[in-house]
Design an enzyme around this catalytic site. Sequence first.
Site, mmCIF file in Angstrom:
data_model
loop_
_atom_site.group_PDB
_atom_site.id
_atom_site.type_symbol
_atom_site.label_atom_id
_atom_site.label_comp_id
_atom_site.label_asym_id
_atom_site.label_seq_id
_atom_site.Cartn_x
_atom_site.Cartn_y
_atom_site.Cartn_z
ATOM 1 N N GLU A 104 -2.462 -19.410 15.917
ATOM 2 C CA GLU A 104 -2.838 -21.249 16.016
ATOM 3 C C GLU A 104 -3.226 -21.384 17.421
ATOM 4 O OE1 GLU A 104 0.058 -23.656 13.795
ATOM 5 O OE2 GLU A 104 -0.643 -22.853 11.911
ATOM 6 N N ASP A 164 3.620 -21.271 4.637
ATOM 7 C CA ASP A 164 4.095 -22.303 5.573
ATOM 8 C C ASP A 164 4.872 -23.601 5.065
ATOM 9 O OD1 ASP A 164 4.256 -23.783 7.920
ATOM 10 O OD2 ASP A 164 1.928 -24.321 7.902
ATOM 11 N N GLU A 174 7.194 -31.841 6.436
ATOM 12 C CA GLU A 174 5.741 -32.035 6.555
ATOM 13 C C GLU A 174 5.069 -31.969 5.121
ATOM 14 O OE1 GLU A 174 4.532 -28.717 9.145
ATOM 15 O OE2 GLU A 174 2.464 -29.299 8.657
HETATM 16 O O1 GCW Z 1 3.509 -25.930 9.740
HETATM 17 C C1 GCW Z 1 2.476 -25.941 10.572
HETATM 18 C C2 GCW Z 1 2.283 -26.873 11.233
HETATM 19 C C3 GCW Z 1 1.948 -27.007 12.753
HETATM 20 C C4 GCW Z 1 2.939 -26.061 13.348
HETATM 21 C C5 GCW Z 1 3.027 -24.637 12.744
HETATM 22 C C6 GCW Z 1 3.917 -23.718 13.418
HETATM 23 C C7 GCW Z 1 3.938 -26.281 15.402
HETATM 24 O O2 GCW Z 1 1.307 -27.563 10.594
HETATM 25 O O3 GCW Z 1 1.982 -28.133 13.112
HETATM 26 O O4 GCW Z 1 2.957 -26.391 14.878
HETATM 27 O O5 GCW Z 1 2.934 -24.571 11.465
HETATM 28 O O6 GCW Z 1 4.968 -23.593 12.559
HETATM 29 O O7 GCW Z 1 3.904 -23.307 14.224
#
Ligand code: GCW
Length: 695
Positions: A313, A387, A415
């Site tokens: 990312e 995730d 989240e």
């Molecule tokens: O869950 C996703 C999130 C990001 C996060 C990423 C991660 C810190 O949307 O905000 O970044 O994973 O775990 O690295």
Amino acid sequence: MKVYSKKVGLIVLALVSFIAANAAAKDGYRLWLRYDRITEHELVAQYKGHTTQLIIEEKAPAITAAKDELMEGLNGMLGEKISVKERGLKGGAIIIGTPEGSSIIRRLVSRTDIRLMGDEGYIIRSIVHDNHPVTLIAANRPVGVLYGAFHFLRLIQTRKPIDRLSITEAPRVQRRLLNHWDNLNGSVERGYAGNSIWKWDELPEKVDKRYKDYARANASIGINGTALNNVNSQAEILTDKYIKKAAKIADVLRPYGIHVYFSVKFSAPVEIGGLTTSDPLDPGVQKWWQEKAGEIYKKIPDFGGFLVKAYSEGQPGPQKYGRTHADGANMLAKALAPYGGIVMWRSFVYDLSIDSDRTKCAYLEFVPLDGKFNDNVLVQTKNGPVDFQPREPFNPLFGAMPKTPLMMELQITQEYTGQARHLVYLAPQWKEVLDSDTYAKGKDTTVAKIVDGSTEGHTLSGIAGVSGIGSDRNWSGHHFSQANWYAYGRLAWNPYLTSADIADEWIRMTWSNDPGVVNTIAKIMAGAWEACVDYMTPLGLHHLMAEGHHYGPGPDHVNPIRDDWSSTYYHKADQNGIGFNRSSTGTKGTGQYAEPLKTMWDLPQTCPEKYLLWFHHLPWTFPMSSGRTLWEEIDFRYNRGVDEVIVMQQDWASLKGKIDQERFDHVAERLAMQLENAREWRDVCIKYFGGFVEK
Ligand code: GCW
């Protein structure tokens, strides 16, 4: 006249302190460490019989913290000041300490005790000593005494008997961390409880009192580490300025057994070190990190280590220089090794050039590296392969990297589960994963046994929870999100506890010991996660949220840049059916699991329905075990989720007058929002998917 005014003064004083105490009681600041006066007189008398005296012979900071906590807790709950002495035993004493620091303890603990307690464990034992009833709280190290003190207090908080105790406890997992996704500017990524509690702009001059309460709360559930900053890291955390600030936080956390860790940015040598490369095989880069480690340990001698999100990312990584995750992790590990520090290298990577199925990428990149990581490296792996979705099968990396300790990462901050607006008790979600059998080494190789290191005999083991803590007065935004913090700590200590037992403890400590209240809240919590799965992503659906905020529904969402940030990539709904075919006729994702899971999950007829659309693309008419078609079942589950929230709301309403009004109202308001949101999820998803179904 004088006498009269004195009296009035006293009444006013009493009134003020009563109001103050009650204000504190209602806003959630005290979390599960409330220590309110026990009203059952008989019980108070029983407890008092065992707590008239506290005998302490040593002065280690963690022992003093244990003393302070015992005094606050016992005085609060029993309403009588316990006397503290070094010796001179009278009736009903508590003796706390370590064999090294206390001659009494030395005489009272056995070799077996010492072996079983290990580094952080403790015993709590009722004995008769010099003809007096004594409760012994002993440990090999001061921090164990503190953990024991919290356990002892918890027994009273939950109204358990304390007259015949024989407890031996030791944590199953060695590194039990919170991961703060807190930025240096005070914002929190995916934080829903205000700003960061770390006041970087005030540090190091001003040290917020709240850090100590943070430490108490974490120590009470056995958390022993905290990564202070976001994994989407800023190199500045490694500058002298921030190391000094972090050192102040570390000073406050130290007596509570909590070590400070940093999330570091792989490109730091270039960004703040003035180098032209961050190549892990470059000697100049290696030297830079070694010196950096030295600088940190000079100011924070018990520094824990580095957490790294690399090549994911947008975060930089060793791949830029043609190196592997192992090259990167080992270079950092080498820098930390002389001081006993560790590296937690995240496996949250999904480079779609490796495989077009995102769930397969991390496995394909990391499994070939098994055995290539240094001894002080943990590979930190999210519970599931996507995730933190409301429900995911366990991450196939668990069991697939026997030579590497895998640290499990869970998400406490909600989240994808309604953030701080929905009441969702996550322990059942975590337990589903921890209890999942990977079959990696035959039957009963559960994820928990891989994480705690017992399957392969790893000495290093760890678990991380993405913190949901913020500057809100109640720490977590939703009063019930506190339960996830609590449950995380308890499971990190012992992943074999049940979610129901943890909920029972938390409810009694946080809300009430009234059996009616306990049962009602326990019922609400027990069903909350499944309700959320039903109204958001039933039957193995996942990643249906709107982009960006990750809060509401967005099944039609298409991201123009990345396919796998689109909802449509995951559900693949069309006229013919719905679901992601990861079976052997699809992406072969099932092939990353061991037998018999591989075969079982490969066929829709034998795949558990909870994972059905995770692994299969099926026609809308596919027959379900209920007798309904797949489409009817989807519709049924979305509606069931909404109905479950209605019942949660009714159950909560029945508590009116039985708990304090302030927290009652707060939760009631949020449940109303949750219901509205659940209806929206249902309506949007049913309308969207229904558009493909032939009527
Ligand atoms: O869950 C996703 C999130 C990001 C996060 C990423 C991660 C810190 O949307 O905000 O970044 O994973 O775990 O690295």
